[in-house]
Design a protein around this motif. Structure first.
Motif, PDB file in Angstrom:
ATOM      1  N   TYR A  82       0.852  -1.327   0.112  1.00 34.03           N
ATOM      2  CA  TYR A  82       0.031  -0.079   0.184  1.00 34.03           C
ATOM      3  C   TYR A  82       0.853   1.244   0.119  1.00 34.03           C
ATOM      4  O   TYR A  82       0.394   2.397   0.481  1.00 34.03           O
ATOM      5  CB  TYR A  82      -1.017  -0.099   1.078  1.00 34.03           C
ATOM      6  CG  TYR A  82      -1.803  -1.298   1.488  1.00 34.03           C
ATOM      7  CD1 TYR A  82      -2.829  -1.399   0.324  1.00 34.03           C
ATOM      8  CD2 TYR A  82      -1.575  -2.297   2.199  1.00 34.03           C
ATOM      9  CE1 TYR A  82      -3.646  -2.365   0.551  1.00 34.03           C
ATOM     10  CE2 TYR A  82      -2.298  -3.485   2.422  1.00 34.03           C
ATOM     11  CZ  TYR A  82      -3.307  -3.621   1.518  1.00 34.03           C
ATOM     12  OH  TYR A  82      -3.862  -4.703   1.625  1.00 34.03           O
ATOM     13  N   LEU A 106      -5.509   1.098  -0.572  1.00 30.57           N
ATOM     14  CA  LEU A 106      -5.083   1.589   0.621  1.00 30.57           C
ATOM     15  C   LEU A 106      -6.543   2.224   1.100  1.00 30.57           C
ATOM     16  O   LEU A 106      -6.876   2.086   2.269  1.00 30.57           O
ATOM     17  CB  LEU A 106      -4.216   2.580   0.722  1.00 30.57           C
ATOM     18  CG  LEU A 106      -3.709   3.202   1.750  1.00 30.57           C
ATOM     19  CD1 LEU A 106      -3.364   2.509   3.035  1.00 30.57           C
ATOM     20  CD2 LEU A 106      -2.550   4.207   1.335  1.00 30.57           C
ATOM     21  N   GLY A 150      -2.363   1.343   6.128  1.00 29.69           N
ATOM     22  CA  GLY A 150      -3.016   0.034   5.551  1.00 29.69           C
ATOM     23  C   GLY A 150      -2.742  -1.108   6.704  1.00 29.69           C
ATOM     24  O   GLY A 150      -2.624  -2.237   5.660  1.00 29.69           O
TER      25      GLY A 150
END
Length: 515
Positions: free
Chosen positions: A336, A416, A483
């Protein structure tokens, strides 16, 4: 930013100590001391501004042929403070830094504006009070007469002596001592000096050593004034009696002004200073203290600013915009995380997901470095001339980031945002948590880079986490802004937070354990 704040405060503390020693030396030699503190205030502002940012050009006559024409002052420093000391040992700083930077700069601006407004209001109120004070003469000297203010000097452009009404009923010799003191303030331009120091404090109001330096400056101004009055021929005993009388008739507070009226404890110190006679070894002692003060000031100037370690090893070169343009794009740093590189005019800038854009500077056609942080990178350019990856280095760690297109970068950003919005753990999140708590770098679920990092850190982490004792419970507390799954883990003797992120194949590629 935390590291820079620590650096600035450290410089202020070192210069405060140097000024304090120099003040004691000035007392031994009977020389003025207010300029010592004024110099400390100015240096506490200028050194953190100049050392990290200024580059000087070396004259051809003194520059060896194999050295650069220009040298950054930060490259000439020699006292390297451990990064852990400058960043206060705070984990996950990189993730929190942009938000903290914005908050701190807004707070800084707010406090400075509040101080300016406060000074303006204080000046306005003082001006209004001055208009209500009676004008008169004490001897041949024009003065302002207030019911409960003074003796002091008020005003900046046209400072005036203000005396309290009770002084009119005192003996003439006592009145003349007061006038001599306040006139000495006027002659030495002490009100302007104090106002300048206050304005400098507005520039960096969060720097606590500056406030202490300002307090010492105010006291030094009064002590220097006492010395000038006595040198003019005033009787010491009579002058000290006048100080005691002034201390017994405390003035109302009218702001930071040059005033004979101070706290009783400080008046007592001033009398002790006037009565103190230099010892037989005063000159030798003063020279030793001067040497120590100069040494501490030089040490402060030699402290390396944060973020200079990596930059000092790199020398900026000129690279054509055509070459810089090919590096602009996106580089995948993790499940992410994407590094975005853009060209703004002739300046290349890089931004990691969740952080701000920072300028990067070329040390060759393919190597670049940050000045703001301790990090550098190399762009991988095969024979075909197309950039395929970025090799990123920071704090001894290496990350290889392949180049991706804009669509892939957008998919990573969307993923994300989806994880952050859902706040749901990975399907096998509990199992991965147990792998990390086991602290086994040979576990198959770990990426090679993470496993190697765990091996390197194990001597430090074993002792710390051993003190926490066995795990008693754990709780998923959400997905952090990067994330990563985040857990609160309860041990027999304390708690810790564990965060981690998985790659597409379920491998743990990033983890953080912090108390």
């Amino acid at each position: 930013m935390l590291a820079m704040i620590s650096y600035v405060v450290m410089i202020g503390l070192l210069l405060s100590a140097a000024a304090l020693v120099a003040e004691h030396a000035a007392r031994q030699r009977g020389t003025p001391r207010r300029w010592i503190w004024m110099t400390a205030i100015v240096a506490s502002l200028l050194i953190p501004l100049i050392i990290p940012n200024v580059t000087v050009r070396m004259p051809d006559l003194v520059r060896p042929a194999d050295t650069r024409e220009s040298i950054a002052l930060r490259d000439m420093t020699s006292v390297h403070v451990p990064v852990a000391l400058l960043d206060l040992g705070m984990p996950d700083t990189a993730a929190k830094q942009p938000g903290f930077d914005v908050f701190f700069h807004r707070l800084w601006l707010g406090i400075s504006l509040a101080m300016l407004i406060g000074l303006a209001i204080s000046g306005g109120l003082l001006f209004a009070r001055k208009r209500r004070w009676a004008q008169g003469h004490l001897g041949d000297t024009p003065v302002l007469i207030a019911p409960d203010v003074g003796p002091a000097v008020v005003g900046l452009l046209r400072p005036r002596i203000v005396i309290p009404a009770w002084l009119l009923h005192e003996p003439a010799d006592r009145q003349q001592s007061v006038l001599a003191h306040e006139q000495s303030h006027l002659d030495a331009r002490d009100p302007q000096t104090l106002t300048l120091a206050l304005c400098l404090l507005v520039v960096m109001p969060w720097n606590l050593p500056l406030w202490w330096q300002l307090r010492r400056l105010r006291r030094a101004i009064e002590v220097d004034c006492d010395a000038r009055v006595l040198r003019s021929g005033r009787d010491m005993a009579q002058y000290c009696e006048t100080l005691i009388q002034v201390g017994q008739n405390q003035s109302r507070y009218i702001g930071a002004v040059a005033a004979m009226s101070e706290s009783g404890s400080f008046l007592e110190q001033r009398i002790k200073i006037m009565l103190c006679k230099p010892g037989k070894r005063a000159r030798l002692s003063a020279l030793a203290m001067i040497a120590a003060s100069i040494g501490m000031a030089a040490f402060a100037a030699q402290v390396t600013p944060p973020g200079a370690d990596d930059a000092s090893a790199k020398h900026e070169v000129s690279v054509s915009p055509t070459v810089l343009t090919r590096y602009a794009g996106f580089y995948r740093f993790g499940p992410y995380a994407v590094m975005t590189v853009k060209l703004d005019g002739s300046q290349l800038e890089a931004q990691l997901t969740g952080q701000a854009f920072l300028p990067i500077y070329p040390s060759s056609d393919t190597a670049f470095f940050y000045k703001a942080v301790n990090a550098h990178m190399n762009f991988v350019v095969p024979a075909q001339g197309l950039v395929t990856a970025m090799e990123f280095y920071q704090n001894g760690h290496h990350t290889s980031a392949p180049r991706i297109d804009a669509a892939t970068a957008q998919r990573i950003q969307n993923a994300l945002e989806k994880r952050i919005s859902a706040q749901q753990p990975y399907p096998n999140s509990e199992q991965m948590l147990q792998v990390l708590l086991a602290d086994n770098p040979d576990a198959s679920q770990l990426s090679p880079a993470l496993a190697q990092a765990m091996r390197e850190q194990r001597p430090r982490t074993e002792a710390f986490f051993g003190k926490l004792g066995p795990v008693t419970s754990h709780q998923f507390i959400g997905v952090n802004p990067r994330g990563w799954d985040k857990y609160l883990v309860q041990h027999a003797n304390g708690t810790e937070q564990v965060s981690f992120v998985l790659d597409d194949d379920g491998t743990i590629v990033g983890a953080l354990r912090q108390p």
